[in-house]
Design an enzyme around this catalytic site. Sequence first.
Site, mmCIF file in Angstrom:
data_model
loop_
_atom_site.group_PDB
_atom_site.id
_atom_site.type_symbol
_atom_site.label_atom_id
_atom_site.label_comp_id
_atom_site.label_asym_id
_atom_site.label_seq_id
_atom_site.Cartn_x
_atom_site.Cartn_y
_atom_site.Cartn_z
ATOM 1 N N PHE A 146 0.848 -1.193 0.000
ATOM 2 C CA PHE A 146 0.000 0.000 0.000
ATOM 3 C C PHE A 146 0.881 1.240 0.000
ATOM 4 O O PHE A 146 0.736 2.125 0.841
ATOM 5 C CB PHE A 146 -0.927 -0.007 1.213
ATOM 6 C CG PHE A 146 -1.810 -1.222 1.305
ATOM 7 C CD1 PHE A 146 -2.926 -1.346 0.498
ATOM 8 C CD2 PHE A 146 -1.515 -2.251 2.183
ATOM 9 C CE1 PHE A 146 -3.745 -2.464 0.569
ATOM 10 C CE2 PHE A 146 -2.322 -3.374 2.273
ATOM 11 C CZ PHE A 146 -3.442 -3.489 1.459
ATOM 12 N N LYS A 201 -6.055 -4.551 -2.373
ATOM 13 C CA LYS A 201 -5.366 -3.450 -3.046
ATOM 14 C C LYS A 201 -6.214 -2.877 -4.184
ATOM 15 O O LYS A 201 -6.379 -1.651 -4.298
ATOM 16 C CB LYS A 201 -4.023 -3.948 -3.590
ATOM 17 C CG LYS A 201 -3.227 -2.905 -4.396
ATOM 18 C CD LYS A 201 -2.804 -1.731 -3.532
ATOM 19 C CE LYS A 201 -2.039 -0.679 -4.333
ATOM 20 N NZ LYS A 201 -0.751 -1.143 -4.839
ATOM 21 N N LEU A 247 -10.438 13.750 -1.672
ATOM 22 C CA LEU A 247 -11.523 14.580 -2.173
ATOM 23 C C LEU A 247 -10.876 15.858 -2.691
ATOM 24 O O LEU A 247 -11.125 16.955 -2.198
ATOM 25 C CB LEU A 247 -12.516 14.870 -1.049
ATOM 26 C CG LEU A 247 -13.950 15.211 -1.471
ATOM 27 C CD1 LEU A 247 -14.608 14.006 -2.148
ATOM 28 C CD2 LEU A 247 -14.765 15.628 -0.255
ATOM 29 N N CYS A 257 -0.554 3.183 -10.600
ATOM 30 C CA CYS A 257 -1.448 2.407 -9.747
ATOM 31 C C CYS A 257 -2.926 2.643 -10.036
ATOM 32 O O CYS A 257 -3.610 1.751 -10.539
ATOM 33 C CB CYS A 257 -1.151 2.703 -8.270
ATOM 34 S SG CYS A 257 0.423 2.031 -7.695
#
Length: 439
Positions: A146, A201, A247, A257
Amino acid sequence: MRLTVIGTGYVGAVHASCMAELGHDVLGVDVDAERIAELAAGRPPFYEPGLGALLKRGVESGRLRFGTSPAEAARFAGTHFLCVGTPPLAGSGAADLRYVEAAADALAPHLSDDALIVGKSTVPVGTAAQLAARLPGTEIAWNPEFLREGCAVQDTMRPERIVVGTGSPWAEARLREMYAPLLDAGAPFIATDPATAEMVKLASNSFLATKVSFINAMAEICDATGADVLTLTEAMGADTRIGHRFLAPGLGFGGSCLPKDIRALAARAEALGLGGSVAFLREVDAINTRQRRRIVELARRLVGGSFAERNVAVLGAAFKPNSDDVRDSPALAVAEHVRQLGAEVRIHDPEAVDKARAVCPSLQFTLDVAKTCEQADVVLHLTEWPQYRELDPAALAAVVRTPALVDARHTLDPGAWRAAGWTVHAPGRPRLGAPAGGA
């Protein structure tokens, strides 16, 4: 403990260096001999804050070494982390597993009876089961990474969670021992089955991508109605069920990714006959791509409707700050599109110039912001490097042809730029524009 890391790209180099820092003996293995030589000399092949010092310390201590032989890897340790790439397949966007399979196949003839292969690569659900069938008798676990580029060392050494999917108690125990220093420091450990671990993930990144595209869709409505997207995000994010993170309106996401992962999850769902369940991910992807076109069109309006004989300055080439990664960079995509429409484009970036030039040789790159902005008809702020917040708008106003700024990342102070005579434009903020005191 002793372990190997197969694949020394972004994930592998970070994982190997951090595991050595935790006190393990680590061997990093890659088919790229040139990269291995660089790493063995203590030089990271990419820019990542903190990695250089960690890598050098590991190499000098003797706990971290590198090689190219799978046989040597199997002799060195019984635990092997697969950290190879899973690029998208052309056309479908599904994950290409050939490198994962090749790495496992190269290890297979040399593995001991108690070998444990731990996947860290981002893969579609079901990959561990496929590898188990490919390597009968070898334990396969999945331990997704991560990592955020620019924060990867921190994310490894102080993780928000460690997820491990195994099929046996002994494999889980081995990984608990491997991560013991992090667990002792309070890192949450989530033990599950391999399929669930594989899902985490892709599901996490798809959710984050959805938040980004959602607020960018709201920014489009703000542009049409006169509302202010930054005030909107402030009010929405105050709701703890929503939160402020990701946001962030603007140019959208890029890199290796989020775009890849939402497409891979959608492709896997479609292969399972469940495409309707994630059809919204295709729209998330489309909204994200649309942000690049919106910035190009905004810039074109600001230069009079045509880029012909216009100079465009671009601040940022990397897909995000604190990284030199230009893979699927929104900034480069915008810059290249503007060039194709006839503009003369100059780009500044603190770290990514060399890699960006290799990808887009037709663009001009500089390491000097003033040179980049010289005689510019519009300045596009496309990567939110902290250095750009320290720029002097008055000094830059003296070198451009037209003091017009597009802040596609919403991180510059519009008041300071307008006070220096700039018109300022940002997606979702239609009330910006003329300089203070202007018409």
